[in-house]
Motif scaffolding. Structure first.
Motif, PDB file in Angstrom:
ATOM      1  N   ILE A 197     105.184  62.918  65.098  1.00  0.00           N
ATOM      2  CA  ILE A 197     105.103  61.428  64.908  1.00  0.00           C
ATOM      3  C   ILE A 197     103.945  60.970  66.066  1.00  0.00           C
ATOM      4  O   ILE A 197     103.965  61.069  67.227  1.00  0.00           O
ATOM      5  N   SER A 198     102.717  60.671  65.215  1.00  0.00           N
ATOM      6  CA  SER A 198     101.713  60.255  66.110  1.00  0.00           C
ATOM      7  C   SER A 198     101.413  58.776  66.281  1.00  0.00           C
ATOM      8  O   SER A 198     102.418  57.824  66.042  1.00  0.00           O
ATOM      9  N   ASP A 199     100.153  58.371  66.126  1.00  0.00           N
ATOM     10  CA  ASP A 199      99.911  56.931  66.311  1.00  0.00           C
ATOM     11  C   ASP A 199      98.502  56.483  65.579  1.00  0.00           C
ATOM     12  O   ASP A 199      97.871  57.251  65.588  1.00  0.00           O
ATOM     13  N   TYR A 200      98.532  55.263  65.189  1.00  0.00           N
ATOM     14  CA  TYR A 200      97.311  54.703  64.469  1.00  0.00           C
ATOM     15  C   TYR A 200      96.330  54.614  65.771  1.00  0.00           C
ATOM     16  O   TYR A 200      96.765  54.105  66.642  1.00  0.00           O
ATOM     17  N   GLY A 201      95.117  55.171  65.398  1.00  0.00           N
ATOM     18  CA  GLY A 201      94.233  55.197  66.527  1.00  0.00           C
ATOM     19  C   GLY A 201      93.910  56.605  67.065  1.00  0.00           C
ATOM     20  O   GLY A 201      93.127  56.501  67.829  1.00  0.00           O
ATOM     21  N   ALA A 202      94.743  57.450  66.636  1.00  0.00           N
ATOM     22  CA  ALA A 202      94.671  58.760  67.224  1.00  0.00           C
ATOM     23  C   ALA A 202      93.386  59.608  67.158  1.00  0.00           C
ATOM     24  O   ALA A 202      93.073  60.576  67.645  1.00  0.00           O
ATOM     25  N   HIS A 203      92.674  59.160  66.154  1.00  0.00           N
ATOM     26  CA  HIS A 203      91.218  59.473  65.710  1.00  0.00           C
ATOM     27  C   HIS A 203      90.362  59.139  66.705  1.00  0.00           C
ATOM     28  O   HIS A 203      89.191  59.752  66.681  1.00  0.00           O
ATOM     29  N   THR A 228      94.913  57.171  72.602  1.00  0.00           N
ATOM     30  CA  THR A 228      94.293  58.407  73.218  1.00  0.00           C
ATOM     31  C   THR A 228      95.209  59.366  73.719  1.00  0.00           C
ATOM     32  O   THR A 228      94.859  60.765  73.525  1.00  0.00           O
ATOM     33  N   MET A 229      96.270  59.153  74.091  1.00  0.00           N
ATOM     34  CA  MET A 229      97.337  60.142  74.490  1.00  0.00           C
ATOM     35  C   MET A 229      97.881  60.765  73.224  1.00  0.00           C
ATOM     36  O   MET A 229      98.128  61.889  73.176  1.00  0.00           O
ATOM     37  N   ILE A 263      92.199  50.048  65.831  1.00  0.00           N
ATOM     38  CA  ILE A 263      93.552  50.869  65.743  1.00  0.00           C
ATOM     39  C   ILE A 263      94.181  50.567  64.238  1.00  0.00           C
ATOM     40  O   ILE A 263      94.787  49.825  63.788  1.00  0.00           O
ATOM     41  N   ASP A 264      93.360  51.596  63.296  1.00  0.00           N
ATOM     42  CA  ASP A 264      93.892  51.674  62.048  1.00  0.00           C
ATOM     43  C   ASP A 264      93.964  52.849  61.381  1.00  0.00           C
ATOM     44  O   ASP A 264      93.765  53.737  61.862  1.00  0.00           O
ATOM     45  N   ILE A 265      93.759  52.793  60.263  1.00  0.00           N
ATOM     46  CA  ILE A 265      93.774  54.053  59.361  1.00  0.00           C
ATOM     47  C   ILE A 265      92.466  54.725  59.489  1.00  0.00           C
ATOM     48  O   ILE A 265      91.456  54.077  59.778  1.00  0.00           O
ATOM     49  N   GLU A 266      92.480  56.192  59.827  1.00  0.00           N
ATOM     50  CA  GLU A 266      91.338  56.906  60.013  1.00  0.00           C
ATOM     51  C   GLU A 266      90.513  56.775  58.670  1.00  0.00           C
ATOM     52  O   GLU A 266      90.907  57.320  57.304  1.00  0.00           O
TER      53      GLU A 266
END
Length: 292
Positions: free
Chosen positions: A106-112, A121-122, A265-268
């Motif tokens: 389970i990750s997060d929008y904006g991880a890219h 960023t984490m 903070i959205d879809i890559e």
């Protein structure tokens, strides 16, 4: 066998329940044994392990075909980012030892995003570390949880003002109900493994909402007017520090700064698919209100 790390949380429980309803074996991995009864009741096998104990984690996920992992933000930790990094390394070490065929994180929008945007960023660090595993990996990036508004609902009830760190309050952004995220995860875990080493999947609700829509939903539920009001940035630190450690506050301030720029903070772009939950905002907020 499906092993769910953090099975007592909203997302983990939803995944576990969906898999059990499908007649599949689930091992619920918990830190606190007191949270086991609800999972035992639905037929889960129970294993206990702390997120920062790689040996115990490896034992708990041993012989599992697929493992779902989650990285809970330690919002009161003295060094929130450091604790998250230690949890990431512990999870990666445990998964490397157990070698399941599939890992869903389970990750997060904006991880890219490559620049520092706080909490997402984490999750970029999380993805990069788990990306080194020899397993089929699914990074399920979640939009902001609708249930997060529960923290400020008491203020809205008392004052008629819904404080928002999203500014402007009419800016719509992706959000999802946490149980819907668990259902999407359960469906992905049951799909045949693709030929790809890595899948990126984004998850959000059926519609995008802004703080104004949250206030309108609360107005409807309460039967009186609630108005959204942006919290001035100069007051963010003081507001957050009422409940969070200074290190966690820094992660959230950077996150909301990125949110309020719009579109970050959205879809890559041009990467992965998007799955949509079915729970509307008002239905996610309803259980968060006190009984009337």
């Amino acid at each position: 066998m499906f092993a769910i790390v953090g099975a007592a949380g909203k997302v983990g429980y939803s995944t576990s329940l969906a898999l059990r309803k499908a007649g599949l074996p689930v091992r619920a991995i918990l830190r606190d044994e007191a949270k086991a009864p609800s999972l035992s009741e639905i037929g889960c096998e129970i294993a206990l392990a702390d997120l920062q104990d790689p040996a115990a984690l490896a034992r708990s996920i041993a012989d599992a075909d697929a493992v779902q992992v989650i990285l809970p933000p330690p919002l009161r930790a003295t060094d929130a980012a450091g604790e998250m990094r230690r949890s990431i390394e512990s999870l990666a070490e445990a998964l490397g030892q157990a070698r399941p065929k599939r890992v869903l994180a389970i990750s997060d929008y904006g991880a890219h995003i490559t620049e520092d945007v706080g909490m997402p960023t984490m999750f970029r660090v999380f993805e990069e570390r788990l990306g080194q595993l020899y397993a089929h990996k699914i990074f399920l990036r979640s939009a902001e949880h609708m249930e997060g508004w529960g923290l400020v609902i008491p203020v809205a009830i008392a004052s008629g003002i819904l404080p928002s760190f999203h500014d402007p309050v009419d800016m719509k952004f992706p959000t999802i109900s946490a149980p819907d995220l668990g259902l999407i995860a359960a469906d992905l875990l049951q799909q045949p493994t693709t030929g790809e080493d890595l899948q990126i999947v984004h998850a959000e609700g059926p519609h995008r909402y802004g703080a104004n829509e949250v206030a309108a939903a609360l107005s409807q539920l309460l039967g009186r007017t609630v108005e959204a009001q942006a919290v001035p940035r100069s007051q963010w630190k003081k507001s957050f520090e009422r409940a969070l450690s200074p290190s966690a506050v820094e992660l959230l301030i950077n996150l909301y700064d990125a949110h309020n720029k719009g579109g970050q903070i959205d879809i890559e772009p041009q990467r992965g698919e998007v799955r949509y939950g079915t729970t509307d905002l008002i239905d996610a907020l309803r259980p968060l209100l006190p009984p009337q």
